[in-house]
Design a protein around this motif. Structure first.
Motif, PDB file in Angstrom:
ATOM      1  N   MET A   1      19.963  26.724  20.003  1.00  0.00           N
ATOM      2  CA  MET A   1      20.518  25.360  20.033  1.00  0.00           C
ATOM      3  C   MET A   1      20.669  24.822  18.615  1.00  0.00           C
ATOM      4  O   MET A   1      19.731  24.887  17.831  1.00  0.00           O
TER       5      MET A   1
ATOM      6  N   SER B   1      20.552  21.900  17.150  1.00  0.00           N
ATOM      7  CA  SER B   1      20.313  20.462  17.252  1.00  0.00           C
ATOM      8  C   SER B   1      19.272  20.014  16.257  1.00  0.00           C
ATOM      9  O   SER B   1      18.482  19.142  16.514  1.00  0.00           O
ATOM     10  N   LYS B   2      19.297  20.668  15.074  1.00  0.00           N
ATOM     11  CA  LYS B   2      18.327  20.333  14.037  1.00  0.00           C
ATOM     12  C   LYS B   2      18.313  18.839  13.734  1.00  0.00           C
ATOM     13  O   LYS B   2      17.284  18.275  13.434  1.00  0.00           O
TER      14      LYS B   2
ATOM     15  N   SER C   1      18.711  16.234  15.526  1.00  0.00           N
ATOM     16  CA  SER C   1      18.132  15.256  16.451  1.00  0.00           C
ATOM     17  C   SER C   1      16.718  14.861  16.026  1.00  0.00           C
ATOM     18  O   SER C   1      16.179  13.878  16.503  1.00  0.00           O
ATOM     19  N   ALA C   2      16.133  15.640  15.115  1.00  0.00           N
ATOM     20  CA  ALA C   2      14.793  15.280  14.664  1.00  0.00           C
ATOM     21  C   ALA C   2      14.830  14.312  13.487  1.00  0.00           C
ATOM     22  O   ALA C   2      13.792  13.792  13.085  1.00  0.00           O
TER      23      ALA C   2
ATOM     24  N   MET D   1      13.484  13.899  21.050  1.00  0.00           N
ATOM     25  CA  MET D   1      14.541  14.274  20.115  1.00  0.00           C
ATOM     26  C   MET D   1      13.967  15.123  18.990  1.00  0.00           C
ATOM     27  O   MET D   1      14.541  16.148  18.606  1.00  0.00           O
ATOM     28  N   ALA D   2      12.815  14.697  18.475  1.00  0.00           N
ATOM     29  CA  ALA D   2      12.183  15.438  17.382  1.00  0.00           C
ATOM     30  C   ALA D   2      11.837  16.852  17.836  1.00  0.00           C
ATOM     31  O   ALA D   2      12.072  17.813  17.105  1.00  0.00           O
TER      32      ALA D   2
ATOM     33  N   GLY E   1      14.783  19.153  17.778  1.00  0.00           N
ATOM     34  CA  GLY E   1      15.125  19.520  16.410  1.00  0.00           C
ATOM     35  C   GLY E   1      14.127  20.483  15.813  1.00  0.00           C
ATOM     36  O   GLY E   1      14.501  21.504  15.233  1.00  0.00           O
TER      37      GLY E   1
ATOM     38  N   SER F   1      14.209  24.225  16.721  1.00  0.00           N
ATOM     39  CA  SER F   1      15.208  25.129  16.159  1.00  0.00           C
ATOM     40  C   SER F   1      14.964  25.389  14.676  1.00  0.00           C
ATOM     41  O   SER F   1      15.755  26.062  14.025  1.00  0.00           O
TER      42      SER F   1
END
Lengths: 271, 348, 274
Positions: free
Chosen positions: A1, A3-4, A6-7, C78-79, C82, C85
């Motif tokens: 995924m 979605s790096k 989103s953090a 959300m964190a 992230g 990945s």
């Protein structure tokens, strides 16, 4: 995924509300009221050596007592049937869910000079004893509040010890005592180190237990810090310096304990 | 084979949560024998082993070791050692320390411990692995450590609880041969629990077939295979064709619509019986030459032979043959007198 | 041996529950005495429910807990996506930072946040704006110590998840965000829920950090309890303890009952499959 990103909001949040405040503590500890660099605050902490020593000593005593009480209990629990185990875990956790102020308050009413215990002793014509406002009362409060933090990690690690491994030791001639010392003890070391950390850290930094059960004469590090920030002695610079010392003490304790525990285990235990 | 009894179980009853696991079990185990408890899961074979090891206390009955009653002896005082299912190695100790565990408990001198452990590791082909952690070993190696850990104490009896269950087929075969060799060279009693009939037949001197907490048959592997006492044993020990029949008189049985000569006798005339014919004992012949005629329904190649399902006289027969037949073909089936085994009907 | 261990367990349980039992017992005591039982009464419960301050702080606690744990759950989930990945090195760094508020003593977290808010208040003052300690500071602080727990609950669920499930969703025509909401989110829901509940309980129970960052108008229940204990004799605390104990007991029983049933269902399913 992929979605790096989103953090990102959390990274910003951490920078603002976790890292920046700790940097502020560091800055305050090394500056005076005018913002100039000084080591005055740190050296001033030295005046409170007796408080530091008392905090570490009382927390250590409480931790050892917790370990002694919790170890046999956790072992007994880990060898019960699954439904009994669940009930026991619930019974251990239930008091933990009560606010610790209330739990500590309960001991206040029991230990005070005309409290329940002294009345009980009175029935036999002994006492009254001075129990509240003593170091013993502080240790008791710590043990009572943090005992579940010792029981649960020990239980979690012991429940993983395969019954067959214990049977194998018996099969090879080990008596119950020998099984405990040469198989169960070494296998539960990670649980012991987690338990020690989880009891020692809150115990050494508490300020409520000492205030409620220790009276005015048994100040701990936590009380000192509280006094500098919300007390009469308002001095955030000194308070930050003491906080820094407290963090160093805890860091030392944890790095010693980390030698024994597996990182993986600890992560699981915190949840 | 020596005839002196080393372990004797008398009228053993075991209950778990009110459920009977063993029902009045009687069994004598002779010295230096390789005995296998064989049966499907839940038949009580592991429980029987754990009674001998001292991990289960029977509700009723007595356990004797060399003539002495040992019911109340805790496991750590018994002269037997166990190789556990999935090994139960001590995860915090290395190979050497695992094997040395029992000897250290006995407080033997360091030097003797060292020699005996190394000797034992050599016996199980693990020379040079002393300092490995047990979690770094393969399944087969862990297995060897478990065996060495038990044997190093020189037990009079070694208990093995499905020790090869977690290994792959090739490794199992190797270990079977190796275990048998070890048993013969040490000259001690092995009591082995398995649900694998092939394993039981290849390794044992005596096989104890169990079902529902009862012993079905005790005998040598040949006895058990060739002369199964009832349909359960016949079915459990390899694939079998089991068909109903009538024992007309001694040496004559009727099944599949005709009479066959056989070698069995001693049944009441006209008794309803079960007839067992092993798949490899049925010869495939041209239809005219066969005792029975059937239609081939299915053929599977099994590596060394073909397995055929044949419908004849309303029954599906299993036949093993080195020659394949076309599906749908009519074939003749020939069964010789010595290939027919007659059993009393099992009362259900 | 059996007898010995049973006695031992009973002794520890007595130690854990006797003090709570004493609180509950004296909550029905007519007099204010904490040692003499003079007669049964429900007065303290009545007083408790007419105590404006307690009711207000209870409301405050619930508002702060709900708002902060919702924010923390969104932020933490959300964190987690992230962080999952990230490569090993950066991930370890983020996780170490994440665990800071967990391993740091609460009092240090409390005073450090207080320093931050004091600084901010001064900055705002300089530009002529007003910033007071209150709900905002409380919620900011509670979110900060709650997110780490959400992250720790969600991350293992993401790690366990079969990566091909996400790819299969893409293969079947989902856009990445559709795939996330339709496939990934349901899969990690148990972790999110556990994280939310943990954030909620920690927030409701927190005293030390709230103590340093709350204002006079935003007292939470633990802070009110604290000021009550300072006044020594206040039997309403006993009544409040009894009620809290009853609520906690009820919640735990429900959770336990639910867990046991879930487990039984699972076992039955497993049995059917075998």
């Amino acid at each position: 995924m992929k979605s790096k990103y989103s953090a990102l909001p959390y990274y910003v949040w951490m920078a603002l509300f976790t890292i920046a405040p700790l940097i502020l503590v560091l800055v305050f500890a090394f500056t005076d009221n005018n913002g100039a660099f000084t080591i005055e605050n740190i050296s001033q902490v030295g005046e409170y050596t007796n408080v530091l020593v008392r905090s570490v000593w009382l927390a250590a005593v409480a931790t050892v007592i917790c370990l002694l009480i919790a170890y046999p209990l956790a072992y007994i629990m880990s060898r019960l049937g699954p439904s009994k185990q669940r009930t026991m875990v619930m019974l251990i956790m239930l008091p933990m869910w009560m606010n610790f102020l209330l739990r500590t308050y309960a001991w206040m009413t029991i230990l005070e000079n005309n409290g329940l215990l002294n009345r009980f002793f009175g029935l036999f014509g002994v006492g009254p004893f001075d129990m509240i406002n003593t170091q013993g009362a502080v240790v008791l409060g710590m043990v009572y509040n943090y005992l579940p933090f010792m029981i649960l990690p020990l239980y979690t690690i012991m429940v993983k010890i395969d019954n067959r491994v214990i049977e194998a030791a018996q099969d090879l001639g080990a008596s119950p005592l020998k099984v405990a010392s040469s198989v169960v003890l070494p296998l539960s070391v990670p649980g012991i180190s987690t338990g020690i950390t989880m009891v020692f850290v809150p115990a050494v930094s508490t300020f409520i237990i000492s205030r409620m059960l220790g009276g005015g004469g048994n100040l701990l590090i936590g009380d000192l810090i509280d006094l500098q920030f919300l007390g009469n002695a308002y001095n955030p610079h000194l308070g930050s310096a003491i906080s820094l010392v407290l963090m160093v003490i805890i860091l030392l304790c944890m790095s010693v304990m980390n030698q024994f525990g597996e990182e993986e285990e600890r992560e699981g235990m915190l949840i | 084979m020596s005839t002196n009894t080393i372990i004797s179980l008398k009228d053993i009853v075991v209950e778990f949560d009110g459920e009977r696991v063993l029902e009045g079990l009687d069994l004598d185990i002779h010295d230096k024998e390789f005995v296998t408890f064989l049966g499907p899961s839940g038949c009580g074979k592991t429980t029987t082993l754990r009674i001998i090891g001292g991990f289960v206390a029977p509700k009723n009955g007595d356990v004797f070791f060399e003539g002495k009653r040992i019911n109340d002896l805790p496991p750590y005082k018994r002269q037997v050692n166990t190789v556990f299912q999935r090994y139960a190695l001590f995860p915090h100790l290395n190979v050497f320390e695992n094997v040395a565990f029992g000897l250290k408990i006995q407080k033997l001198p360091e030097k003797e411990i060292r020699t005996r452990v190394l000797e034992m590791l050599e016996l199980v082909n693990l020379k040079g692995f002393e300092n490995r952690g047990v979690n770094q070993l393969s399944g087969g190696q862990q297995q060897r450590v478990a065996i060495a850990r038990a044997l190093v104490n020189h037990p009079k009896v070694l208990l093995l609880d499905e020790p090869l269950g977690a290994l792959d087929l090739k490794l199992r075969k190797e270990m079977q041969i190796e275990l048998k060799k070890i048993q013969q060279s040490l000259g001690i009693t092995f009591i082995y629990v398995t649900h694998d009939q092939e394993e039981a037949l290849t390794m044992s001197d005596t096989v104890v077939v169990m079902k529902d907490g009862d012993i079905q048959q005790i005998g040598t592997p040949e006895d058990i295979y060739n002369e199964p006492k009832n349909a359960f044993v016949a079915d459990f020990i390899g694939e079998s064709n089991i068909v109903p029949g009538i024992m007309k008189k001694d040496f004559l049985v009727e099944f599949a619509g005709r009479d066959f000569e056989c070698v069995d006798s001693g049944f009441t005339p006209m008794e309803q019986v079960d007839v067992v014919v092993r798949p490899e004992d049925i010869k495939v012949v041209p239809t005219i030459a066969g005792h029975i005629t059937g239609i081939v329904e299915n053929v599977t190649f099994k590596g060394v032979h073909f397995e055929m399902e044949v419908l004849a006289c309303g029954t599906h027969w299993l036949i093993h043959s080195t020659q394949s037949q076309a599906v749908g073909a009519s074939i003749g089936m020939q069964i010789g007198p010595e290939d027919i085994h007659i059993m009393h009907k099992m009362e259900e | 041996m059996k007898w010995l261990s049973k006695t031992y367990v009973a002794a520890v349980m007595l130690f854990l529950y006797a003090p709570i039992g004493v609180l509950i017992f004296f909550s029905f005591n007519e007099s204010k005495s904490r040692a003499n039982f003079t007669g049964f009464t429900l007065d303290w419960y009545q007083k408790l429910f007419s105590n404006e301050m307690i009711l207000q702080s209870l409301l405050n606690t619930l508002i702060v807990a709900l708002v902060s744990s919702v924010i923390a759950t969104v932020l933490g989930t959300m964190a987690a996506v992230g962080v999952n990945s990230l490569r090993k090195g950066p991930k370890a760094l983020v996780m170490n930072l994440n665990n800071l508020p967990i391993v740091n003593p609460e009092i240090v977290t409390g005073v450090s946040l207080m320093l931050l808010f004091v600084m901010f208040k001064e900055l705002m003052g300089r530009v002529g704006m007003n910033f007071e300690f209150g709900f905002t500071t409380l919620i900011l602080a509670h979110v900060s110590f709650s997110v780490p727990y959400v992250l720790l609950n969600v991350l293992p669920k993401l790690r366990q998840m079969d990566i091909f499930v996400y790819e299969a969703a893409l293969d079947l025509g989902c856009s990445p965000s559709q795939a996330f909401f339709r496939v990934v989110l349901p899969e990690i829901m148990p972790g999110i829920l556990a994280g939310f509940l943990m954030a909620l309980t920690y927030s409701i129970d927190d005293f030390v950090i709230s103590y340093f960052v709350s204002g006079p108008t935003s007292q939470t229940l633990p802070i009110t309890i604290y000021s009550m204990t300072r006044r020594k004799v206040s039997p309403e605390i006993n009544a409040l303890s009894t009620i809290i104990f009853a609520v906690v007991l009820l919640v735990l029983l429900l959770v336990n009952f639910h867990g046991a049933r879930q487990e039984r269902l699972q076992r039955r399913k497993g049995g059917a499959a075998a």
